[in-house]
Structures are given as structure tokens and as C-alpha cells.
Design a protein around this motif. Structure first.
Motif, PDB file in Angstrom:
ATOM      1  N   MET A   1       0.808  -1.209   0.000  1.00 14.80           N
ATOM      2  CA  MET A   1       0.000   0.000   0.000  1.00 14.80           C
ATOM      3  C   MET A   1       0.844   1.263   0.000  1.00 14.80           C
ATOM      4  SD  MET A   1      -3.458  -0.370   2.243  1.00 14.80           S
ATOM      5  CE  MET A   1      -2.679  -0.592   3.805  1.00 14.80           C
ATOM      6  N   THR A   2       2.096   1.172   0.348  1.00 13.58           N
ATOM      7  CA  THR A   2       2.908   2.382   0.413  1.00 13.58           C
ATOM      8  C   THR A   2       3.020   3.016  -0.965  1.00 13.58           C
ATOM      9  OG1 THR A   2       4.918   1.077   0.182  1.00 13.58           O
ATOM     10  CG2 THR A   2       4.245   1.640   2.408  1.00 13.58           C
ATOM     11  N   GLY A   3       2.971   4.334  -0.977  1.00 18.98           N
ATOM     12  CA  GLY A   3       3.021   5.076  -2.233  1.00 18.98           C
ATOM     13  C   GLY A   3       1.653   5.325  -2.825  1.00 18.98           C
ATOM     14  N   MET A   4       0.606   4.731  -2.253  1.00 18.28           N
ATOM     15  CA  MET A   4      -0.742   4.927  -2.775  1.00 18.28           C
ATOM     16  C   MET A   4      -1.373   6.174  -2.171  1.00 18.28           C
ATOM     17  SD  MET A   4      -2.362   1.149  -2.798  1.00 18.28           S
ATOM     18  CE  MET A   4      -2.942   0.819  -4.438  1.00 18.28           C
ATOM     19  N   PHE A   5      -2.339   6.714  -2.895  1.00 16.03           N
ATOM     20  CA  PHE A   5      -3.106   7.841  -2.393  1.00 16.03           C
ATOM     21  C   PHE A   5      -4.210   7.311  -1.494  1.00 16.03           C
ATOM     22  CE2 PHE A   5      -1.382   9.286  -6.450  1.00 16.03           C
ATOM     23  CZ  PHE A   5      -0.792  10.474  -6.069  1.00 16.03           C
ATOM     24  N   ALA A   6      -4.607   8.097  -0.491  1.00 15.98           N
ATOM     25  CA  ALA A   6      -5.671   7.703   0.419  1.00 15.98           C
ATOM     26  C   ALA A   6      -6.433   8.948   0.857  1.00 15.98           C
ATOM     27  CB  ALA A   6      -5.104   6.991   1.633  1.00 15.98           C
ATOM     28  N   ILE A   7      -7.731   8.755   1.091  1.00 17.95           N
ATOM     29  CA  ILE A   7      -8.588   9.831   1.585  1.00 17.95           C
ATOM     30  C   ILE A   7      -9.059   9.441   2.977  1.00 17.95           C
ATOM     31  CG2 ILE A   7     -10.766  11.066   1.259  1.00 17.95           C
ATOM     32  CD1 ILE A   7     -10.414  10.671  -1.735  1.00 17.95           C
ATOM     33  N   SER A   8      -8.993  10.385   3.892  1.00 18.04           N
ATOM     34  CA  SER A   8      -9.444  10.153   5.255  1.00 18.04           C
ATOM     35  C   SER A   8     -10.971  10.049   5.274  1.00 18.04           C
ATOM     36  CB  SER A   8      -8.989  11.303   6.150  1.00 18.04           C
ATOM     37  OG  SER A   8      -9.536  11.175   7.432  1.00 18.04           O
ATOM     38  N   LYS A   9     -11.490   8.999   5.926  1.00 18.78           N
ATOM     39  CA  LYS A   9     -12.937   8.807   6.025  1.00 18.78           C
ATOM     40  C   LYS A   9     -13.491   9.245   7.370  1.00 18.78           C
ATOM     41  CE  LYS A   9     -13.454   4.427   5.318  1.00 18.78           C
ATOM     42  NZ  LYS A   9     -13.984   3.095   5.014  1.00 18.78           N
ATOM     43  N   LYS A  14     -11.464  14.581   7.744  1.00 18.12           N
ATOM     44  CA  LYS A  14     -12.312  13.816   6.824  1.00 18.12           C
ATOM     45  C   LYS A  14     -12.308  14.462   5.435  1.00 18.12           C
ATOM     46  CE  LYS A  14     -16.967  12.015   6.381  1.00 18.12           C
ATOM     47  NZ  LYS A  14     -18.277  11.911   7.040  1.00 18.12           N
ATOM     48  N   GLY A  15     -12.053  13.640   4.411  1.00 16.43           N
ATOM     49  CA  GLY A  15     -12.033  14.115   3.031  1.00 16.43           C
ATOM     50  C   GLY A  15     -10.681  14.594   2.548  1.00 16.43           C
ATOM     51  N   LYS A  16      -9.677  14.607   3.398  1.00 18.06           N
ATOM     52  CA  LYS A  16      -8.350  15.101   3.020  1.00 18.06           C
ATOM     53  C   LYS A  16      -7.555  14.017   2.309  1.00 18.06           C
ATOM     54  CE  LYS A  16      -4.579  17.798   4.864  1.00 18.06           C
ATOM     55  NZ  LYS A  16      -4.335  18.468   3.622  1.00 18.06           N
ATOM     56  N   LEU A  17      -6.809  14.425   1.297  1.00 19.02           N
ATOM     57  CA  LEU A  17      -6.003  13.514   0.493  1.00 19.02           C
ATOM     58  C   LEU A  17      -4.584  13.424   1.056  1.00 19.02           C
ATOM     59  CD1 LEU A  17      -5.920  11.822  -2.165  1.00 19.02           C
ATOM     60  CD2 LEU A  17      -5.144  13.899  -3.299  1.00 19.02           C
ATOM     61  N   TYR A  18      -4.082  12.197   1.162  1.00 18.69           N
ATOM     62  CA  TYR A  18      -2.742  11.930   1.670  1.00 18.69           C
ATOM     63  C   TYR A  18      -2.050  10.906   0.770  1.00 18.69           C
ATOM     64  CZ  TYR A  18      -4.256  13.816   6.225  1.00 18.69           C
ATOM     65  OH  TYR A  18      -4.718  14.615   7.239  1.00 18.69           O
ATOM     66  N   ILE A  19      -0.770  10.690   1.049  1.00 17.66           N
ATOM     67  CA  ILE A  19      -0.022   9.575   0.465  1.00 17.66           C
ATOM     68  C   ILE A  19       0.421   8.684   1.614  1.00 17.66           C
ATOM     69  CG2 ILE A  19       2.121   8.877  -0.670  1.00 17.66           C
ATOM     70  CD1 ILE A  19       1.888  11.165  -2.523  1.00 17.66           C
ATOM     71  N   ILE A  20       0.254   7.378   1.440  1.00 16.80           N
ATOM     72  CA  ILE A  20       0.680   6.418   2.450  1.00 16.80           C
ATOM     73  C   ILE A  20       2.192   6.245   2.320  1.00 16.80           C
ATOM     74  CG2 ILE A  20       0.487   4.053   3.281  1.00 16.80           C
ATOM     75  CD1 ILE A  20      -2.332   4.022   1.969  1.00 16.80           C
ATOM     76  N   ILE A  21       2.914   6.579   3.375  1.00  9.98           N
ATOM     77  CA  ILE A  21       4.366   6.458   3.302  1.00  9.98           C
ATOM     78  C   ILE A  21       4.906   5.288   4.120  1.00  9.98           C
ATOM     79  CG2 ILE A  21       4.749   8.868   2.731  1.00  9.98           C
ATOM     80  CD1 ILE A  21       5.625   9.287   5.635  1.00  9.98           C
ATOM     81  N   LYS A  22       4.045   4.705   4.968  1.00 12.29           N
ATOM     82  CA  LYS A  22       4.454   3.566   5.775  1.00 12.29           C
ATOM     83  C   LYS A  22       3.204   2.874   6.272  1.00 12.29           C
ATOM     84  CE  LYS A  22       6.508   3.544  10.097  1.00 12.29           C
ATOM     85  NZ  LYS A  22       7.461   4.040  11.094  1.00 12.29           N
ATOM     86  N   GLU A  23       3.329   1.578   6.566  1.00 12.30           N
ATOM     87  CA  GLU A  23       2.193   0.863   7.142  1.00 12.30           C
ATOM     88  C   GLU A  23       2.678  -0.236   8.066  1.00 12.30           C
ATOM     89  OE1 GLU A  23      -0.134  -1.935   4.748  1.00 12.30           O
ATOM     90  OE2 GLU A  23       1.303  -1.587   3.140  1.00 12.30           O
ATOM     91  N   ASP A  24       1.827  -0.590   9.012  1.00 14.97           N
ATOM     92  CA  ASP A  24       2.057  -1.780   9.821  1.00 14.97           C
ATOM     93  C   ASP A  24       0.753  -2.564   9.845  1.00 14.97           C
ATOM     94  OD1 ASP A  24       0.452  -0.573  11.810  1.00 14.97           O
ATOM     95  OD2 ASP A  24       2.179   0.199  12.889  1.00 14.97           O
ATOM     96  N   GLU A  25       0.582  -3.462  10.788  1.00 15.66           N
ATOM     97  CA  GLU A  25      -0.568  -4.353  10.740  1.00 15.66           C
ATOM     98  C   GLU A  25      -1.900  -3.639  10.909  1.00 15.66           C
ATOM     99  OE1 GLU A  25      -0.266  -8.002  12.633  1.00 15.66           O
ATOM    100  OE2 GLU A  25       1.803  -8.289  12.036  1.00 15.66           O
ATOM    101  N   GLU A  26      -1.970  -2.636  11.788  1.00 17.53           N
ATOM    102  CA  GLU A  26      -3.236  -1.977  12.067  1.00 17.53           C
ATOM    103  C   GLU A  26      -3.289  -0.528  11.582  1.00 17.53           C
ATOM    104  OE1 GLU A  26      -6.164  -1.198  15.904  1.00 17.53           O
ATOM    105  OE2 GLU A  26      -4.303  -2.294  16.166  1.00 17.53           O
ATOM    106  N   TYR A  27      -2.145   0.095  11.402  1.00 22.07           N
ATOM    107  CA  TYR A  27      -2.095   1.518  11.082  1.00 22.07           C
ATOM    108  C   TYR A  27      -1.381   1.795   9.765  1.00 22.07           C
ATOM    109  CZ  TYR A  27      -3.344   2.202  15.977  1.00 22.07           C
ATOM    110  OH  TYR A  27      -3.988   2.177  17.192  1.00 22.07           O
ATOM    111  N   VAL A  28      -1.719   2.959   9.203  1.00 24.58           N
ATOM    112  CA  VAL A  28      -0.959   3.511   8.081  1.00 24.58           C
ATOM    113  C   VAL A  28      -0.437   4.870   8.538  1.00 24.58           C
ATOM    114  CG1 VAL A  28      -2.165   2.329   6.226  1.00 24.58           C
ATOM    115  CG2 VAL A  28      -3.047   4.490   7.041  1.00 24.58           C
ATOM    116  N   TYR A  29       0.630   5.315   7.911  1.00 28.77           N
ATOM    117  CA  TYR A  29       1.233   6.596   8.233  1.00 28.77           C
ATOM    118  C   TYR A  29       1.129   7.465   6.992  1.00 28.77           C
ATOM    119  CZ  TYR A  29       2.742   4.041  12.286  1.00 28.77           C
ATOM    120  OH  TYR A  29       2.736   3.295  13.428  1.00 28.77           O
ATOM    121  N   LEU A  30       0.442   8.580   7.138  1.00 30.11           N
ATOM    122  CA  LEU A  30       0.070   9.421   6.007  1.00 30.11           C
ATOM    123  C   LEU A  30       0.809  10.748   6.039  1.00 30.11           C
ATOM    124  CD1 LEU A  30      -3.759   8.912   6.533  1.00 30.11           C
ATOM    125  CD2 LEU A  30      -2.324   7.659   4.934  1.00 30.11           C
ATOM    126  N   ALA A  31       1.150  11.240   4.851  1.00 33.26           N
ATOM    127  CA  ALA A  31       1.809  12.547   4.741  1.00 33.26           C
ATOM    128  C   ALA A  31       1.141  13.340   3.636  1.00 33.26           C
ATOM    129  CB  ALA A  31       3.292  12.377   4.436  1.00 33.26           C
TER     130      ALA A  31
END
Length: 86
Positions: A1-9, A14-31
Motif C-alpha cells: 500500500m505504500t506510495g498509494m493515495f488515500a482519503i481520510s474517512k 475527513k475528506g483530506k487527500l494523503y499519500i501512504i508512506i508507511k504501514e504496519d498491521e493496524e495503522y498507516v502513516y500518512l503525509a
């Protein structure tokens, strides 16, 4: 999933666009390169984001190679993606 775009739900962003720069089992880290820079990304549960099946290849490659990502690169990628939507 890293490098993908994501929108906060959920949450105040809420509704803000981010890029996933890191992930673990339960969380993603967005910038977004502005309020959430790459050196202190936003930690968010995976269930609170909507993944967009679009990847920024440059950023995804840099993450795979463990190279540093600049905030300018993140901002540029998000801006280019938003322009394509209009």
C-alpha cells in the motif's frame, strides 16, 4: 500500500487527500507535505481511510529503496493527482 493515495474517512481531517508512506498491521502513516510532513506522518487506523487504487511510482520506488522522501515530492504528487481529477 505504500506510495498509494488515500482519503481520510473519519476524524477532523475527513475528506483530506494523503499519500501512504508507511504501514504496519493496524495503522498507516500518512503525509501531505504541509501539515503532516514526511518526518512526522499522521498515524491512522486502516479502517478510517479510503485507499485510491492509484500509486505515485516515484514515491513508491523511493519507499521500497529506503530513500528519503521530501515534502516537496509529496506535495507535487498530490497536486498532480488533484489536477487530473478536475
Amino acid at each position: 500500500m505504500t506510495g498509494m493515495f488515500a482519503i481520510s474517512k473519519a476524524g477532523h481531517d475527513k475528506g483530506k487527500l494523503y499519500i501512504i508512506i508507511k504501514e504496519d498491521e493496524e495503522y498507516v502513516y500518512l503525509a501531505d507535505g504541509r501539515l503532516k510532513p514526511t518526518d512526522s506522518p499522521k498515524k491512522k487506523k486502516k479502517k478510517h481511510i479510503q485507499i485510491i487504487k492509484k500509486t505515485d511510482e516515484t514515491i513508491a520506488f523511493m519507499i521500497e529503496e529506503n530513500k528519503p522522501i521530501s515534502n516537496e515530492q509529496v506535495k507535487r504528487a498530490l497536486t498532480e493527482y488533484e489536477r487530473k481529477l478536475v
